[in-house]
Design an enzyme around this catalytic site. Sequence first.
Site, PDB file in Angstrom:
ATOM      1  N   GLU A  60      13.644 -20.612  14.884  1.00  0.00           N
ATOM      2  CA  GLU A  60      13.320 -19.453  14.049  1.00  0.00           C
ATOM      3  C   GLU A  60      13.164 -19.865  12.580  1.00  0.00           C
ATOM      4  O   GLU A  60      12.418 -19.232  11.834  1.00  0.00           O
ATOM      5  CB  GLU A  60      14.391 -18.363  14.242  1.00  0.00           C
ATOM      6  CG  GLU A  60      14.218 -17.697  15.605  1.00  0.00           C
ATOM      7  CD  GLU A  60      15.497 -17.265  16.295  1.00  0.00           C
ATOM      8  OE1 GLU A  60      16.527 -17.085  15.627  1.00  0.00           O
ATOM      9  OE2 GLU A  60      15.457 -17.117  17.541  1.00  0.00           O
ATOM     10  N   ASN A  81      25.268 -18.925  18.612  1.00  0.00           N
ATOM     11  CA  ASN A  81      24.486 -18.646  17.404  1.00  0.00           C
ATOM     12  C   ASN A  81      24.302 -17.141  17.308  1.00  0.00           C
ATOM     13  O   ASN A  81      23.549 -16.552  18.083  1.00  0.00           O
ATOM     14  CB  ASN A  81      23.134 -19.373  17.517  1.00  0.00           C
ATOM     15  CG  ASN A  81      22.197 -19.043  16.370  1.00  0.00           C
ATOM     16  OD1 ASN A  81      22.605 -18.415  15.380  1.00  0.00           O
ATOM     17  ND2 ASN A  81      20.948 -19.461  16.494  1.00  0.00           N
ATOM     18  N   SER A 137      18.234 -18.399  26.536  1.00  0.00           N
ATOM     19  CA  SER A 137      18.617 -17.433  27.572  1.00  0.00           C
ATOM     20  C   SER A 137      19.749 -17.924  28.482  1.00  0.00           C
ATOM     21  O   SER A 137      19.757 -17.648  29.678  1.00  0.00           O
ATOM     22  CB  SER A 137      17.391 -17.011  28.403  1.00  0.00           C
ATOM     23  OG  SER A 137      16.421 -16.402  27.566  1.00  0.00           O
ATOM     24  N   GLU A 189      15.903 -26.570  22.606  1.00  0.00           N
ATOM     25  CA  GLU A 189      15.672 -25.145  22.825  1.00  0.00           C
ATOM     26  C   GLU A 189      14.167 -24.909  22.951  1.00  0.00           C
ATOM     27  O   GLU A 189      13.474 -24.800  21.928  1.00  0.00           O
ATOM     28  CB  GLU A 189      16.200 -24.326  21.649  1.00  0.00           C
ATOM     29  CG  GLU A 189      17.681 -24.462  21.413  1.00  0.00           C
ATOM     30  CD  GLU A 189      18.261 -23.252  20.686  1.00  0.00           C
ATOM     31  OE1 GLU A 189      19.162 -22.636  21.232  1.00  0.00           O
ATOM     32  OE2 GLU A 189      17.777 -22.921  19.588  1.00  0.00           O
ATOM     33  N   LYS A 206      22.899 -15.522  15.035  1.00  0.00           N
ATOM     34  CA  LYS A 206      21.644 -15.194  14.324  1.00  0.00           C
ATOM     35  C   LYS A 206      21.929 -14.111  13.275  1.00  0.00           C
ATOM     36  O   LYS A 206      23.006 -14.113  12.686  1.00  0.00           O
ATOM     37  CB  LYS A 206      20.567 -14.792  15.340  1.00  0.00           C
ATOM     38  CG  LYS A 206      20.382 -15.867  16.427  1.00  0.00           C
ATOM     39  CD  LYS A 206      19.150 -15.697  17.243  1.00  0.00           C
ATOM     40  CE  LYS A 206      19.049 -16.840  18.258  1.00  0.00           C
ATOM     41  NZ  LYS A 206      17.835 -16.809  19.056  1.00  0.00           N
ATOM     42  N   GLY A 228      15.464 -15.924  23.846  1.00  0.00           N
ATOM     43  CA  GLY A 228      15.499 -14.465  23.752  1.00  0.00           C
ATOM     44  C   GLY A 228      14.525 -13.773  24.683  1.00  0.00           C
ATOM     45  O   GLY A 228      14.267 -12.577  24.554  1.00  0.00           O
TER      46      GLY A 228
HETATM   47  O1  LIG Z   1      18.028 -19.471  19.998  1.00  0.00           O
HETATM   48  C1  LIG Z   1      18.971 -19.527  20.754  1.00  0.00           C
HETATM   49  C2  LIG Z   1      20.255 -20.104  20.314  1.00  0.00           C
HETATM   50  O2  LIG Z   1      20.114 -20.763  19.111  1.00  0.00           O
HETATM   51  C3  LIG Z   1      18.886 -18.992  22.136  1.00  0.00           C
HETATM   52  O3  LIG Z   1      18.878 -17.612  22.066  1.00  0.00           O
HETATM   53  P1  LIG Z   1      19.044 -16.766  23.420  1.00  0.00           P
HETATM   54  O4  LIG Z   1      20.264 -17.287  24.125  1.00  0.00           O
HETATM   55  O5  LIG Z   1      19.205 -15.337  22.946  1.00  0.00           O
HETATM   56  O6  LIG Z   1      17.798 -16.987  24.228  1.00  0.00           O
END
Ligand SMILES: O=C(CO)COP(=O)(O)O
Length: 271
Positions: free
Chosen positions: A112, A18, A228, A182, A20, A188
């Site tokens: 998010e 992802n 993460s 998640e 983002k 993150g």
């Molecule tokens: O939200 C995430 C994937 O959709 C996870 O993000 P991270 O791997 O940056 O923690």
Amino acid sequence: MTSQTNGQFDRTPLIAGNWKMNMDHQQGVALLQKLAWTLQDAKHDFSRVEVAVFPPFTDIRSVQTIVDGDDLKVVYGGQDLSDQDSGAYTGDISGEFLKKLGCTYVLVGHSERRTIHGESDEQCLAKINAAFRHDLLPVLCIGEGLDSRKAGEHVSFTLEQLRGSIAGLSAEEVAKVVVAYEPVWAIGTGEVAGPEDAQEMAQAIRADLAELYDAGTADKVRILYGGSVKSSNVGAILKGKDVDGALVGGASLDAEEFANIAKFEQHLVTD
Ligand SMILES: O=C(CO)COP(=O)(O)O
């Protein structure tokens, strides 16, 4: 039970990146090409482990051009979709448009979206239905915040999100949903739910699906872990027998690291 056809996995594992709100379309093309070369060099077998990317909407046409032009096996999807098909919904993107751009998947209810845009389980359900109308496979994201985890209510919280987001779907539809667990506190932050936490929740999700539908249907649903994930921890996380892949944020922006995650079978921790 489905037969054991793919090493330790009953279901084809999915490693999904992802992006983002990172990577404009030019950067996205460079990242995708580097990822494709790296996987090719590593002789990645896409029939064993599926690899998907979720670029920003503005990148998807460019991604399609590269995937089609170079005949790549990497698949891709949108990070969100409208629950409507067309009309006066300024700023929204229809599943129809995503399908036309060759998307296979679409994320629904990423944390998010839920926290920043206040998306409810009801809206997620409407989006899943929209995805099915356009022949897209929804990746439904669920997971608890730190408060629920601390209160020991993470399983009930997450299962409530699951139930609310799939209410009324047929068994045939549910079998096509990919569920991404998640935990919000692990996204993150560098905090990773332990491999036991990922397996505990994946198992609880599968058991709940078996109760809501039947064991055969629950066995077909792929359950990913996200939060993460890196090449250094993916082997331990995917050891859990109900964990069928990973939804990767930050680490998917580095082609070599993401390719290394896709090669997780080399890092599988066995004991
Ligand atoms: O939200 C995430 C994937 O959709 C996870 O993000 P991270 O791997 O940056 O923690």
